[in-house]
Scaffold this active site. Structure first.
Site, PDB file in Angstrom:
ATOM      1  N   GLY A  19      30.202  31.999  15.036  1.00 27.77           N
ATOM      2  CA  GLY A  19      30.584  33.181  14.258  1.00 27.77           C
ATOM      3  C   GLY A  19      31.839  32.999  13.433  1.00 27.77           C
ATOM      4  O   GLY A  19      32.546  33.950  13.110  1.00 27.77           O
ATOM      5  N   LYS A  22      30.566  29.559   9.322  1.00 26.58           N
ATOM      6  CA  LYS A  22      30.166  28.214   8.900  1.00 26.58           C
ATOM      7  C   LYS A  22      29.145  28.292   7.766  1.00 26.58           C
ATOM      8  O   LYS A  22      29.206  27.511   6.814  1.00 26.58           O
ATOM      9  CB  LYS A  22      29.594  27.487  10.115  1.00 26.58           C
ATOM     10  CG  LYS A  22      29.111  26.090   9.864  1.00 26.58           C
ATOM     11  CD  LYS A  22      29.105  25.269  11.144  1.00 26.58           C
ATOM     12  CE  LYS A  22      28.492  25.975  12.338  1.00 26.58           C
ATOM     13  NZ  LYS A  22      27.026  26.008  12.350  1.00 26.58           N
ATOM     14  N   ASP A 152      27.375  21.727  21.975  1.00 28.48           N
ATOM     15  CA  ASP A 152      26.103  22.321  22.412  1.00 28.48           C
ATOM     16  C   ASP A 152      25.089  21.200  22.545  1.00 28.48           C
ATOM     17  O   ASP A 152      24.908  20.414  21.607  1.00 28.48           O
ATOM     18  CB  ASP A 152      25.521  23.280  21.359  1.00 28.48           C
ATOM     19  CG  ASP A 152      26.373  24.505  21.123  1.00 28.48           C
ATOM     20  OD1 ASP A 152      27.268  24.759  21.942  1.00 28.48           O
ATOM     21  OD2 ASP A 152      26.150  25.176  20.094  1.00 28.48           O
ATOM     22  N   MET A 153      24.424  21.159  23.684  1.00 32.85           N
ATOM     23  CA  MET A 153      23.480  20.067  23.899  1.00 32.85           C
ATOM     24  C   MET A 153      22.339  20.095  22.882  1.00 32.85           C
ATOM     25  O   MET A 153      21.870  19.078  22.407  1.00 32.85           O
ATOM     26  CB  MET A 153      22.932  20.185  25.315  1.00 32.85           C
ATOM     27  CG  MET A 153      22.180  18.955  25.734  1.00 32.85           C
ATOM     28  SD  MET A 153      21.561  19.196  27.365  1.00 32.85           S
ATOM     29  CE  MET A 153      22.819  18.416  28.321  1.00 32.85           C
ATOM     30  N   LYS A 194      45.571  23.560  19.021  1.00 39.44           N
ATOM     31  CA  LYS A 194      44.930  22.825  20.132  1.00 39.44           C
ATOM     32  C   LYS A 194      43.399  22.913  20.135  1.00 39.44           C
ATOM     33  O   LYS A 194      42.715  21.889  20.274  1.00 39.44           O
ATOM     34  CB  LYS A 194      45.504  23.301  21.475  1.00 39.44           C
ATOM     35  CG  LYS A 194      45.120  22.429  22.661  1.00 39.44           C
ATOM     36  CD  LYS A 194      45.866  21.102  22.690  1.00 39.44           C
ATOM     37  CE  LYS A 194      47.255  21.326  23.178  1.00 39.44           C
ATOM     38  NZ  LYS A 194      48.215  20.314  23.139  1.00 39.44           N
ATOM     39  N   CYS A 382       9.832  48.611   2.601  1.00 42.01           N
ATOM     40  CA  CYS A 382       8.784  48.180   3.516  1.00 42.01           C
ATOM     41  C   CYS A 382       8.395  49.290   4.509  1.00 42.01           C
ATOM     42  O   CYS A 382       7.676  50.202   4.129  1.00 42.01           O
ATOM     43  CB  CYS A 382       9.183  46.882   4.212  1.00 42.01           C
ATOM     44  SG  CYS A 382       7.750  46.016   4.874  1.00 42.01           S
ATOM     45  N   GLU A 406       0.419  51.686  13.476  1.00 44.16           N
ATOM     46  CA  GLU A 406       1.363  50.833  14.213  1.00 44.16           C
ATOM     47  C   GLU A 406       2.002  51.634  15.353  1.00 44.16           C
ATOM     48  O   GLU A 406       2.296  51.092  16.414  1.00 44.16           O
ATOM     49  CB  GLU A 406       2.456  50.314  13.253  1.00 44.16           C
ATOM     50  CG  GLU A 406       3.502  49.441  13.924  1.00 44.16           C
ATOM     51  CD  GLU A 406       4.512  48.830  12.962  1.00 44.16           C
ATOM     52  OE1 GLU A 406       4.364  49.003  11.729  1.00 44.16           O
ATOM     53  OE2 GLU A 406       5.446  48.174  13.436  1.00 44.16           O
ATOM     54  N   HIS A 508      10.585  43.596  -0.005  1.00 49.56           N
ATOM     55  CA  HIS A 508      11.992  43.527   0.410  1.00 49.56           C
ATOM     56  C   HIS A 508      12.831  43.012  -0.763  1.00 49.56           C
ATOM     57  O   HIS A 508      13.248  41.844  -0.757  1.00 49.56           O
ATOM     58  CB  HIS A 508      12.146  42.590   1.612  1.00 49.56           C
ATOM     59  CG  HIS A 508      11.598  43.151   2.872  1.00 49.56           C
ATOM     60  ND1 HIS A 508      12.296  44.040   3.660  1.00 49.56           N
ATOM     61  CD2 HIS A 508      10.400  42.985   3.468  1.00 49.56           C
ATOM     62  CE1 HIS A 508      11.560  44.381   4.698  1.00 49.56           C
ATOM     63  NE2 HIS A 508      10.405  43.752   4.604  1.00 49.56           N
ATOM     64  N   GLU A 510      15.774  43.380  -1.444  1.00 47.52           N
ATOM     65  CA  GLU A 510      17.132  42.956  -1.056  1.00 47.52           C
ATOM     66  C   GLU A 510      17.236  41.442  -0.916  1.00 47.52           C
ATOM     67  O   GLU A 510      18.317  40.870  -1.044  1.00 47.52           O
ATOM     68  CB  GLU A 510      17.551  43.651   0.251  1.00 47.52           C
ATOM     69  CG  GLU A 510      16.810  43.250   1.528  1.00 47.52           C
ATOM     70  CD  GLU A 510      15.507  44.017   1.757  1.00 47.52           C
ATOM     71  OE1 GLU A 510      14.978  44.596   0.792  1.00 47.52           O
ATOM     72  OE2 GLU A 510      15.018  44.011   2.916  1.00 47.52           O
TER      73      GLU A 510
END
Ligand code: GLN
Length: 538
Positions: A19, A22, A152-153, A194, A382, A406, A508, A510
């Protein structure tokens, strides 16, 4: 060794925390280079989903949809808005896609005789993917953002691919950027280096040495801390720059430029990019600049998490400089439907954005009715279009109990129903009507006036549509279908002619809005909202 032209690769990693912006930092570097070079962004995510299409936006943020129908990470929204290019699904690698490709190759026999292993086969496949994109797009610069935080693995295999790149294509062609965090702990009033030192150490253990460090901080980095980071992390002092907290992300490219990032990129990669930012600067100065403020209500069930509606918010921001106003967003949670009218008091416009499922739906319908009856500017996106049609059917056409199937499968009036091609679909991933579709827009409508064209292409992500069995009833009762799919079967845009601004679309818009060219329907909404403030003051 893969064939390689003169493409330069910039790899962006993150350290310390997630966060930190990046994605914005990556997009901003792209923004500075893109005026003179062909820059292609790639995002590498560690998760095992093929794409984020099946993830909850509360967990993952907005699912961004591309022209080609790809459902991708929301960072692609930043890339498109900062680079002004349409991106492609292939440019979003996920470990889900990577492992699927490995499995397919193995079954095809591409590795015949070999044991297929994490090393070397996965980094090789990742690098080849990057090279393929670079070649296909004839890129001058490929900008690769590696998701997550170093350590992070799940992102290790991307980092390993990035490390190998230097040897494969030569030092002058790869540059590593590390975005990190500089805290100022309460009480110390001191910028602390650090966490950055430790994160760079971790990166070094993996064989990557950063050429540029961007330290996210709430104030500009001091000379002392830059020196400290330079000496511990083995970079030039000038190559430590601040990722400052700002009121609008569009300032970031300008801020990086002021700190000399172009010199660093030019020197390291032997480029000759010049500053070219006057037009951008002018627009950025027009955001939040003390003009009259307009409040737009955003109604929905994910309103708690701004990331779920990232593109809607950006599209509103884009209108500000073009209409000399400061657009503010008021979040309205529609699950408490009796509060909706009260919450809408004093707003100048309302958006009902995309969504799924039944929660909060009656509240959204109440909000739409309130806008329609009180001449408040309204834009439906939408699900927003579908619910506007439900509201119209119930309250104007007298079809009581009308609904979308729906939410209510047994409604007496299935005004919104599943698309015919969706009936047989059982799998959830990438099976909606996705991507860019053209609509034919009617002359003389507001939608036509705003787009200035009879042919409009916008991106879609839906399974339901306005039921053709009700087209006649709706139109006879005054609902204007301002745009239809080319075969005239699907309602793409609706509006009301007597209302100052009551417009909705199945698409959409936007997703294609930029600071340079705001989405026309958002522009129309904000313009109407501005007129509405005047009328309500008069
Ligand atoms: N749930 C609706 C559909 O699937 C709307 C989707 C959306 O708003 N993106 O059609």
């Amino acid at each position: 060794m893969p064939e390689h032209g003169k493409t330069k690769f910039i790899i962006v990693t993150g350290g310390v925390l997630s966060g930190l912006g990046k994605g914005i930092a990556t997009a901003s570097i792209g923004n500075l280079l893109a005026s003179q070079l062909k820059v292609i962004p790639i995002k590498c995510d560690g998760y095992l989903n093929t794409d984020p299409g099946t993830m909850n936006p509360i967990e993952h943020g907005e699912v961004f949809v591309l022209d080609d129908g790809g459902e991708v990470d929301m960072d692609f929204g930043h890339y498109e808005r900062f680079l002004n290019i349409p991106c492609k699904f292939k440019w979003n690698l996920t470990m889900g896609k990577v492992f699927e490709a490995i499995r397919q190759k193995e079954r095809r026999g591409d590795y015949l005789g070999k044991t297929v292993q994490f090393i070397p086969h996965v980094p090789n496949l990742i690098k080849n993917w990057w090279f393929e994109i670079s070649k296909e797009e004839k890129a001058d610069v490929v900008l690769i953002e590696i998701g997550g935080t170093v350590g992070d693995m799940e992102n290790e295999l991307y980092i390993e691919a990035a490390r190998q790149l230097k040897k494969d294509i030569g030092e002058d062609n790869v540059m590593y950027v590390h975005v990190t965090y500089i805290p100022i702990p309460f009480g110390t009033n001191e910028q602390k280096s650090k966490p950055t030192q430790q994160s760079v150490n971790l990166l070094r253990q993996k064989g990557l040495a950063p050429d540029l460090i961007i330290g996210r901080c709430k104030e500009l980095l001091s000379k002392e801390i830059k020196q400290k980071i330079a000496s511990f992390c083995d970079v030039d002092e000038s190559a430590v720059i601040t990722g400052l907290d700002v009121d609008t992300i569009y300032k970031i490219p300008l801020l990086f430029e002021e700190q000399g990032i172009l010199d660093i990129l030019n020197k390291r990669l032997k480029l000759h990019v010049k500053s070219n930012h006057d037009a951008w600067r002018k627009l950025v100065e027009g955001i939040h600049n003390g003009h009259e403020s307009i409040t737009i209500a955003l109604c929905g069930k994910y309103t708690r998490l701004e990331d779920s509606y990232a593109s809607v918010i950006e599209a509103l921001t884009h209108c500000g400089p073009h209409l000399q106003c400061d657009v503010k967003v008021k979040w309205i949670e529609t699950t408490e439907e009796n509060k909706v009218e009260k919450d809408l008091k004093g707003v100048h416009g309302v958006i009902v954005p995309g969504g799924f499922g039944g929660r909060g739906v009656e509240g959204k319908i109440r909000a739409i009715q309130y806008c329609r009856e009180n001449n408040i500017p309204f834009l439906g996106l939408c699900y927003g279009l579908q619910l506007a049609v439900v509201e119209y059917a119930r309250n104007v056409c007298g079809l009581s109990g009308a609904h979308t199937t729906e939410v209510d499968e047994h409604t007496p009036h299935p005004i919104i129903d599943i698309l015919p091609e969706q009936r047989a679909v059982t799998e959830k991933g990438a099976t909606m009507r996705l991507g860019a579709y053209e609509a034919w827009v009617k002359k003389g409508t507001k939608v036509h006036e705003l787009y200035g064209s009879e042919r409009v292409s916008e991106r879609h992500r839906h399974r339901y549509e306005v039921n053709p069995a009700y087209h006649d009833t709706l139109q006879r009762n005054g609902l204007v279908f301002s745009g239809m799919s080319p075969n005239q079967q699907l309602v793409e845009f609706i509006e009301l002619s007597k209302h100052p601004y009551f417009v909705a679309t199945q698409a959409h818009p936007e997703l294609k809005s930029t600071l340079i060219k705001p989405a026309p329907l958002f522009y129309g909404l904000v313009k109407a909202a501005k007129a509405f403030t005047k009328a309500s003051k008069a």
